[in-house]
Design a protein around this motif. Sequence first.
Motif, mmCIF file in Angstrom:
data_model
loop_
_atom_site.group_PDB
_atom_site.id
_atom_site.type_symbol
_atom_site.label_atom_id
_atom_site.label_comp_id
_atom_site.label_asym_id
_atom_site.label_seq_id
_atom_site.Cartn_x
_atom_site.Cartn_y
_atom_site.Cartn_z
ATOM 1 N N LEU A 189 -83.072 -40.920 -61.588
ATOM 2 C CA LEU A 189 -83.283 -39.485 -61.615
ATOM 3 C C LEU A 189 -83.388 -38.875 -60.214
ATOM 4 C CD1 LEU A 189 -83.428 -38.099 -64.276
ATOM 5 C CD2 LEU A 189 -85.889 -37.900 -63.999
ATOM 6 N N LEU A 190 -84.166 -39.528 -59.333
ATOM 7 C CA LEU A 190 -84.397 -38.977 -57.997
ATOM 8 C C LEU A 190 -83.099 -38.779 -57.253
ATOM 9 C CD1 LEU A 190 -87.513 -41.014 -56.959
ATOM 10 C CD2 LEU A 190 -87.359 -38.548 -57.225
ATOM 11 N N ALA A 191 -82.214 -39.785 -57.342
ATOM 12 C CA ALA A 191 -80.954 -39.694 -56.611
ATOM 13 C C ALA A 191 -80.091 -38.590 -57.223
ATOM 14 C CB ALA A 191 -80.222 -41.027 -56.667
ATOM 15 N N ARG A 192 -80.081 -38.510 -58.540
ATOM 16 C CA ARG A 192 -79.242 -37.502 -59.177
ATOM 17 C C ARG A 192 -79.685 -36.105 -58.771
ATOM 18 N NH1 ARG A 192 -79.247 -38.378 -65.135
ATOM 19 N NH2 ARG A 192 -78.726 -40.464 -64.455
ATOM 20 N N PHE A 193 -80.985 -35.910 -58.604
ATOM 21 C CA PHE A 193 -81.483 -34.586 -58.215
ATOM 22 C C PHE A 193 -81.711 -34.447 -56.725
ATOM 23 C CE2 PHE A 193 -81.602 -32.319 -62.017
ATOM 24 C CZ PHE A 193 -81.898 -33.186 -63.049
ATOM 25 N N HIS A 194 -81.183 -35.409 -55.960
ATOM 26 C CA HIS A 194 -81.226 -35.314 -54.497
ATOM 27 C C HIS A 194 -82.637 -35.146 -53.971
ATOM 28 C CE1 HIS A 194 -76.884 -35.220 -54.227
ATOM 29 N NE2 HIS A 194 -76.895 -34.406 -55.261
ATOM 30 N N LEU A 195 -83.575 -35.894 -54.544
ATOM 31 C CA LEU A 195 -84.957 -35.782 -54.077
ATOM 32 C C LEU A 195 -85.310 -37.003 -53.234
ATOM 33 C CD1 LEU A 195 -86.640 -34.477 -57.331
ATOM 34 C CD2 LEU A 195 -85.907 -33.187 -55.336
ATOM 35 N N ASP A 196 -86.154 -36.769 -52.235
ATOM 36 C CA ASP A 196 -86.612 -37.855 -51.389
ATOM 37 C C ASP A 196 -87.992 -38.278 -51.864
ATOM 38 O OD1 ASP A 196 -86.521 -39.582 -49.026
ATOM 39 O OD2 ASP A 196 -88.186 -38.299 -48.368
ATOM 40 N N LEU A 197 -88.101 -39.506 -52.355
ATOM 41 C CA LEU A 197 -89.338 -39.944 -53.014
ATOM 42 C C LEU A 197 -90.570 -39.860 -52.092
ATOM 43 C CD1 LEU A 197 -90.600 -40.956 -55.600
ATOM 44 C CD2 LEU A 197 -90.179 -43.285 -54.836
ATOM 45 N N PRO A 198 -90.530 -40.434 -50.870
ATOM 46 C CA PRO A 198 -91.749 -40.377 -50.048
ATOM 47 C C PRO A 198 -92.198 -38.945 -49.773
ATOM 48 C CG PRO A 198 -90.154 -41.903 -49.116
ATOM 49 C CD PRO A 198 -89.448 -41.199 -50.218
ATOM 50 N N LEU A 199 -91.245 -38.079 -49.447
ATOM 51 C CA LEU A 199 -91.593 -36.691 -49.157
ATOM 52 C C LEU A 199 -92.185 -36.022 -50.397
ATOM 53 C CD1 LEU A 199 -91.520 -34.766 -46.830
ATOM 54 C CD2 LEU A 199 -89.224 -34.077 -47.481
ATOM 55 N N PHE A 218 -91.968 -25.527 -56.150
ATOM 56 C CA PHE A 218 -91.282 -26.824 -56.307
ATOM 57 C C PHE A 218 -89.902 -26.618 -56.927
ATOM 58 C CE2 PHE A 218 -93.657 -30.533 -55.021
ATOM 59 C CZ PHE A 218 -94.920 -30.032 -54.776
ATOM 60 N N THR A 219 -89.775 -25.649 -57.823
ATOM 61 C CA THR A 219 -88.453 -25.358 -58.396
ATOM 62 C C THR A 219 -87.491 -24.896 -57.304
ATOM 63 O OG1 THR A 219 -89.658 -24.596 -60.337
ATOM 64 C CG2 THR A 219 -87.299 -24.131 -60.249
ATOM 65 N N VAL A 220 -87.972 -24.012 -56.437
ATOM 66 C CA VAL A 220 -87.137 -23.558 -55.323
ATOM 67 C C VAL A 220 -86.720 -24.748 -54.469
ATOM 68 C CG1 VAL A 220 -87.171 -22.257 -53.165
ATOM 69 C CG2 VAL A 220 -88.061 -21.230 -55.252
ATOM 70 N N MET A 221 -87.681 -25.636 -54.183
ATOM 71 C CA MET A 221 -87.381 -26.814 -53.356
ATOM 72 C C MET A 221 -86.294 -27.665 -54.005
ATOM 73 S SD MET A 221 -89.867 -29.966 -52.306
ATOM 74 C CE MET A 221 -89.725 -30.761 -53.898
ATOM 75 N N GLN A 238 -80.318 -29.359 -53.989
ATOM 76 C CA GLN A 238 -79.006 -29.595 -54.590
ATOM 77 C C GLN A 238 -77.855 -29.065 -53.731
ATOM 78 O OE1 GLN A 238 -79.681 -31.532 -57.155
ATOM 79 N NE2 GLN A 238 -81.779 -30.886 -56.694
ATOM 80 N N VAL A 239 -78.171 -28.145 -52.828
ATOM 81 C CA VAL A 239 -77.121 -27.510 -52.026
ATOM 82 C C VAL A 239 -76.706 -28.457 -50.906
ATOM 83 C CG1 VAL A 239 -76.557 -25.509 -50.625
ATOM 84 C CG2 VAL A 239 -78.159 -25.291 -52.532
ATOM 85 N N ARG A 240 -75.398 -28.605 -50.727
ATOM 86 C CA ARG A 240 -74.928 -29.495 -49.659
ATOM 87 C C ARG A 240 -75.227 -28.875 -48.312
ATOM 88 N NH1 ARG A 240 -71.865 -33.366 -51.685
ATOM 89 N NH2 ARG A 240 -71.058 -33.922 -49.638
ATOM 90 N N GLN A 241 -75.415 -29.763 -47.324
ATOM 91 C CA GLN A 241 -75.798 -29.297 -45.994
ATOM 92 C C GLN A 241 -74.736 -28.365 -45.398
ATOM 93 O OE1 GLN A 241 -76.948 -32.380 -43.108
ATOM 94 N NE2 GLN A 241 -75.909 -31.029 -41.672
ATOM 95 N N GLU A 242 -73.453 -28.683 -45.639
ATOM 96 C CA GLU A 242 -72.378 -27.851 -45.106
ATOM 97 C C GLU A 242 -72.504 -26.425 -45.627
ATOM 98 O OE1 GLU A 242 -70.631 -31.968 -45.623
ATOM 99 O OE2 GLU A 242 -72.226 -30.738 -46.385
ATOM 100 N N GLN A 243 -72.889 -26.364 -46.908
ATOM 101 C CA GLN A 243 -73.062 -25.057 -47.538
ATOM 102 C C GLN A 243 -74.198 -24.283 -46.857
ATOM 103 O OE1 GLN A 243 -70.826 -24.353 -49.979
ATOM 104 N NE2 GLN A 243 -71.571 -22.267 -49.667
ATOM 105 N N LEU A 244 -75.310 -24.989 -46.640
ATOM 106 C CA LEU A 244 -76.454 -24.370 -45.957
ATOM 107 C C LEU A 244 -76.014 -23.804 -44.611
ATOM 108 C CD1 LEU A 244 -79.432 -26.861 -46.494
ATOM 109 C CD2 LEU A 244 -79.215 -24.535 -47.368
ATOM 110 N N SER A 302 -82.188 -32.002 -48.811
ATOM 111 C CA SER A 302 -80.742 -31.853 -48.865
ATOM 112 C C SER A 302 -80.093 -32.589 -47.695
ATOM 113 C CB SER A 302 -80.374 -30.375 -48.842
ATOM 114 O OG SER A 302 -79.092 -30.182 -48.320
ATOM 115 N N ILE A 303 -80.670 -32.438 -46.508
ATOM 116 C CA ILE A 303 -80.116 -33.104 -45.318
ATOM 117 C C ILE A 303 -80.092 -34.622 -45.539
ATOM 118 C CG2 ILE A 303 -80.624 -33.657 -42.901
ATOM 119 C CD1 ILE A 303 -81.808 -30.770 -42.714
ATOM 120 N N HIS A 304 -81.159 -35.100 -46.169
ATOM 121 C CA HIS A 304 -81.294 -36.548 -46.300
ATOM 122 C C HIS A 304 -80.434 -37.115 -47.424
ATOM 123 C CE1 HIS A 304 -83.102 -40.219 -45.105
ATOM 124 N NE2 HIS A 304 -83.681 -40.460 -46.278
ATOM 125 N N THR A 305 -80.354 -36.410 -48.536
ATOM 126 C CA THR A 305 -79.743 -37.021 -49.720
ATOM 127 C C THR A 305 -78.255 -36.709 -49.869
ATOM 128 O OG1 THR A 305 -80.410 -35.128 -51.027
ATOM 129 C CG2 THR A 305 -81.896 -36.999 -50.998
#
Lengths: 621, 379
Positions: B22-32, B69-72, B77-83, B369-372
């Motif tokens: 799940l974490l990878a699919r939602f681009h979340l960093d577990l430690p953070l 947290f929803t905003v986060m 999910q947004v790619r870094q290039e997009q940002l 986003s940068i990390h995942t």
Amino acid sequence: MRIKDHIREEQNFLGRVIIAALLIMLALLGLSARLVQLQVIEHQHFTTLSKDNRIKLITLAPTRGLIFDRNGVLLAQNRPAYNLELVPEQVKDIDATLERLSHYITLDADDRERFNHLRRHKRRFDSIPIRVNLDIEETARFAVVRHQFPGVEIKAKLLRHYPFAEVTSHLLGYVGRISSRDIKTIDTSNYTGTNHIGKTGIEKSYEATLHGAIGVQQVEVNSSGRVVRILDETPPQPGQDLHLHLDIDLQQIALEALGDHNGAVVAIDPHSGGILALVSKPGYDPNLFVEGISRHAYMTLQTDRYRPLYNRALRGQYPPGSTIKPFIGLAGLEAGVIRYDTSYYCPGSFQLPGHEHKYRDWKKGGHGSMDIDAAITQSCDVYYYKLAFNLGIDTMSDYLGQFGFGRRSGVDMDGESRGILPSRDWKRRTRHQPWHPGETVIAGIGQGYFLTTPLQLAIATAAIANNGHLMTPHVVDYLQNRGNGKRHPILPRETSVPIASQANWDNVRRAMRHVVEGLRGTARRIRTKLYAIAGKTGTAQVFTVSQEDEYNEKNVAHKLRDHALFIGYAPADDPQIAVAVVVENGGHGGATAAPVARKLMDAWLLPRIYGPGSNHGNDDS
Amino acid sequence: MNLHPTDIGDLTPTDPTRQRGLLARFHLDLPLLLGLLALSSYGLLVLYSASGQDMGQVEHQLMRFGLAFTVMIGIAQVRQEQLMRWSPWLYLVGTLMLVLVLLIGDVGKGAQRWLDLDLIRFQPSEMVKLAVPMTLAWYLTDKPHPPTWQHLLLSALIMMVPVLLIARQPDLGTALLVASAGGFVLFLAGISWRLIFGLLGAAAVATPVLWHFMHDYQKQRILTFLDPEQDPLGAGYHIIQSKIAIGSGGIWGKGWLAGAQSQLDFLPERHTDFIFAVLAEELGLVGVTMLLALYLFVILRGLYIASRAQDTYGRLLGGTLTLVFFVYLSVNIGMVSGLLPVVGVPLPLISYGGTSLVTLMAGFGMLMSIHTHRKLLPR
């Protein structure tokens, strides 16, 4: 453009990140060191401060502003008094303490009851008076045994005192202990040292001005909480003094002039809107409320059938009766429904076309042919039934609204009533009923739904005297800073009654003068040679007489007798005072209300026309 | 791209999608994520006590956390290039809105900070807090390293326009925070040490000039900070009372819900800006150390993510967002413990309130986003 050296950039970045991380750790170490300093090294010091604040901040209550009448007579003052007070939070067994105290100081049932009442409504750590105004002997007796009563102290205070007591009760109002309800309306930080707050009247409406700003004293206290020495002090800012338009002599004369009757008198300076006298009878002694009134005394005032706590001048709503006639006359002239020489015939009663009901005139046989001047002078009802019917309720209501009827005047006192200015729209909104033509007819003589306050009558009268300038009434003339003596005047505000024709004003004013000076004038008994009075009498029905019966003053219980009304101003050609008088159950306006107004006018005008000390009071020509 | 083999050690599992789920699919960093969750739970615990055990406030704050947290997660999910593409536009919109605020904004507590957009009341300065570092990182991403004078001057211009607009509102605290964010970007972009020390020196010289332009209440805050006993009932009251609260807490604290200073109304703003004093009084040095440790963990993870980013934009943005987070918490703790003047900066993730919380979590979303969204590079 140079090609970016990615390896070098990455290494540089890593270097900067490591430096940042080190700086962050250093800063966190610094914060930790600070916390160790506070929480470990200085822990003992802060524990002392927290547990039992050695240094205490005592708030110094500002002295309340004084209130003076127009001649500088003191109406509300602050008198020193010694009170015995107790802080409930610091006393374990309150009942036992009171019992022991009663060996040294007399405590009667009223004192105990008031104490218990105040205890329920107090703020935290508020000290509650057990006894007020201790004499010197009692003070000395307690001083000897003080150590046996922790949490009980004698406090020297300035207590509000109203030397004229009942005479100024409804006007000034009074201050009382701050209740849990008052707290919601004030900035509590500015009231930490204050126990009293204005509850009614001027004391309430000018609370912010009278109160002033709090001061602070930093003191060192010993273990039992008593002050050892003063370290630092910011003095409080005393409240500003109020100087009123009111003349206390006139006020007293007005109260006495009402005699045994209840009622209200309002006298206004037509040029400024300043209130010269405002009386509501019966009154009460406001000094009873200052240190908390006992429940018994309060119930007595509350249940008195004449309702002494009720401010009739501001809140009392009376049918204006015939006193409304000059205003409706002006409306008729200005709207073009009548002319100055229009005559109606008065046969003694009036019937709406197609209706059986007879609207009767107060004069049984009728007045005969009447123009507007005669209709006002002799207060002909039939003329006004016809005029009202021809004007229509809405036009009439529009004009009367311009004189301030049916809305709050904006006087600088709290709680005035609106009165009722009836109209089609008003009835639909409030009663959800259609308007009946008959209601227009009786509105023409100020009966029916029509209700006004004595204050409204007074300012409307002043507007006639003033050629249509409706002044917002106010009690306070100016504020004065006690420190530097600087004055801050309350400026008059006015709106204009949109009646353009000067002839209309002059004609109605002449008619009002004939009310007093004419041979058939309804107020002819107050006529004087010394100056000219213009006025209008009125009689307001308290209950309705059925079609067959006749109203007979002698047969009717006193409380159902008509209210007597009079409005007037003088001198008629250069108005300096406008008066409205309501004498409850006084019968005819000309007989009981007009003489009250005359006494006020004499007191106000004779010294001004003939110089002070002139004795023309007995002239009654 | 040139990466050391060890750099991608954690990105070479046999099957990333199955193992990270799940974490990878939602681009979340577990430690953070764990660090942030731990901090916000800690915050709710303290808030319950600081609010006088008002469950309503705790629930309210819980809803704000939900939104933040929803905003986060959304931004993660947004790619870094997009940002990066959005950065200059966000900056433009933000700056324009700052101008609008000065022209037509709502005045609240003596300063013009709010823009009323019918549906929501909006504080453009919050948006600019993110837009300035994003835009500077975007601008510097294809510039030579270290940046040349011309690039530095333009960067300074990009930064100063919104900073001055915010200072005009007047909101000196936020202006300084945005300026510091800009400074961090330049610092991380590798400007020379000589320049850094030169600028610090210039700032020291400029301080008296700045003082001249300050509003009375701002001057008062600094004077009060220098000598709180001067005005013990007024502005100095905050600092005196919060020092008493912290100091009387001692090593072990007086116990949760048992702080005399906090519970007896001595402490002002105790559930918002001064909540740290409640924590320190009730949970003692031990509780404070736990809080600082959690913050340090989040910061180190943020810096780690920045250092592992694959391009300049990610590095600069990630590093700056982390450093700004640190500035927040250290300014707040410094202020409450009497080291810094009183400025209205909340304690991140602990103080009651929602405006800055959303900005903060949006920043963490960008870090994730940068990390995942890194490209999987062949070994």
